[in-house]
Enzyme design. Sequence first.
Site, PDB file in Angstrom:
ATOM      1  N   GLY A  31      72.586   0.011 -29.690  1.00  0.00           N
ATOM      2  CA  GLY A  31      73.659  -0.810 -30.252  1.00  0.00           C
ATOM      3  C   GLY A  31      73.458  -1.122 -31.721  1.00  0.00           C
ATOM      4  N   HIS A  37      75.365   6.381 -35.659  1.00  0.00           N
ATOM      5  CA  HIS A  37      75.675   6.434 -34.228  1.00  0.00           C
ATOM      6  C   HIS A  37      77.042   7.075 -33.986  1.00  0.00           C
ATOM      7  CE1 HIS A  37      72.964   2.726 -34.230  1.00  0.00           C
ATOM      8  NE2 HIS A  37      72.365   3.540 -33.395  1.00  0.00           N
ATOM      9  N   ASP A 150      65.077  10.063 -35.923  1.00  0.00           N
ATOM     10  CA  ASP A 150      63.938   9.816 -35.031  1.00  0.00           C
ATOM     11  C   ASP A 150      63.444  11.171 -34.520  1.00  0.00           C
ATOM     12  OD1 ASP A 150      63.983   6.864 -35.008  1.00  0.00           O
ATOM     13  OD2 ASP A 150      65.977   7.179 -34.199  1.00  0.00           O
ATOM     14  N   GLN A 153      61.061  11.380 -31.605  1.00  0.00           N
ATOM     15  CA  GLN A 153      61.771  11.036 -30.360  1.00  0.00           C
ATOM     16  C   GLN A 153      62.488  12.267 -29.801  1.00  0.00           C
ATOM     17  OE1 GLN A 153      63.879   7.211 -29.465  1.00  0.00           O
ATOM     18  NE2 GLN A 153      65.652   8.328 -30.213  1.00  0.00           N
ATOM     19  N   VAL A 176      72.435  10.509 -40.906  1.00  0.00           N
ATOM     20  CA  VAL A 176      73.515  10.051 -41.796  1.00  0.00           C
ATOM     21  C   VAL A 176      72.903   9.056 -42.775  1.00  0.00           C
ATOM     22  CG1 VAL A 176      75.756   8.880 -41.900  1.00  0.00           C
ATOM     23  CG2 VAL A 176      75.240  10.434 -40.014  1.00  0.00           C
ATOM     24  N   SER A 185      70.135   2.923 -40.380  1.00  0.00           N
ATOM     25  CA  SER A 185      69.342   2.401 -39.276  1.00  0.00           C
ATOM     26  C   SER A 185      69.804   0.978 -39.004  1.00  0.00           C
ATOM     27  CB  SER A 185      67.860   2.380 -39.684  1.00  0.00           C
ATOM     28  OG  SER A 185      67.135   1.524 -38.809  1.00  0.00           O
ATOM     29  N   ARG A 187      67.965  -1.306 -38.301  1.00  0.00           N
ATOM     30  CA  ARG A 187      66.944  -2.197 -38.880  1.00  0.00           C
ATOM     31  C   ARG A 187      67.137  -2.404 -40.381  1.00  0.00           C
ATOM     32  NH1 ARG A 187      63.348   0.322 -34.722  1.00  0.00           N
ATOM     33  NH2 ARG A 187      62.760  -1.392 -33.346  1.00  0.00           N
TER      34      ARG A 187
END
Length: 285
Positions: A31, A37, A150, A153, A176, A185, A187
């Site tokens: 989220g 995203h 990531d 990941q 992006v 991000s 964060r």
Amino acid sequence: MKIIHSCAEMRGYSLAARRAGLSLGLVPTMGALHDGHLSLLKTAARHCDNTVMSIFVNPTQFGPQEDFDRYPRRIERDSELAEAAGCGCLFAPSVEDMYPEGYDTYVNVENITDALCGANRTGHFRGVATVVLKLLNIVSPDIAVFGAKDAQQVIVVRRMVRDLHLPVLIIAAPTVREPDGLAMSSRNSYLSSNERAEAPIIYKALTEAQKLYNSGENIAESIKNRIVSILAQSRLLKPEYVEIVDTVRVKPIGKIKVPVLAAAACRTTETGTRLIDNIVLGGSL
Ligand code: PAF
């Protein structure tokens, strides 16, 4: 857009889509959606008929001193953004449904999780692999899309999918970036304004590494040194790691022959925010 909170209902939705002959894509997220995203949703839409986006801030991938409690949660805004970007179904389960009392099962992808982020975030990839396997089992998608930011990941999820014979294609979508190069991000919202002003230096360092590689340099140490020396110009970002690794074993290499990952993680000094970024030299993920 359908919004589903229960794992059982999610399974029913997927089954109905499958029976109707529709292919399904999954975009797993935590989220606090940004354009990165939303680009994953667009990538998914190119490969399948209907896309499920999951939003779940997964407690098992955060260490005890990490930001699980303060990780941004904006479900209403996220559902508007996801719907506008063409998402067919938003799956936002509760922690209790995903990890009921007495929960005891975890997935450990070995070796490739020892380096980079795995070396600095004990248990992180165990939590990621576990939740991704659970989401894949609940949603049963044909494809799942992850962001290349990531990179480790992506490598870990692909290894798990291969090793456990999971019937899903893992797609890595390009990072992006903000106009100044900072990788998007969730964060980034933690950054102070001074840190935000310095943060694009990570991508600048990686871009210089790319230029050095393109000019014919193939000794990984020289490329790593270029990144380290550029990051050293920053006052507010301290490198946690800078590594040039192969994309299969995730091990440091000497001479660059195959596609390699140039990856960096930095921690900021004012807010303690951890930022990661990477580029792939000589190929793609
Ligand atoms: O990349 C993320 O946001 C998370 O690690 C993921 C893949 C959604 C698993 O919680």
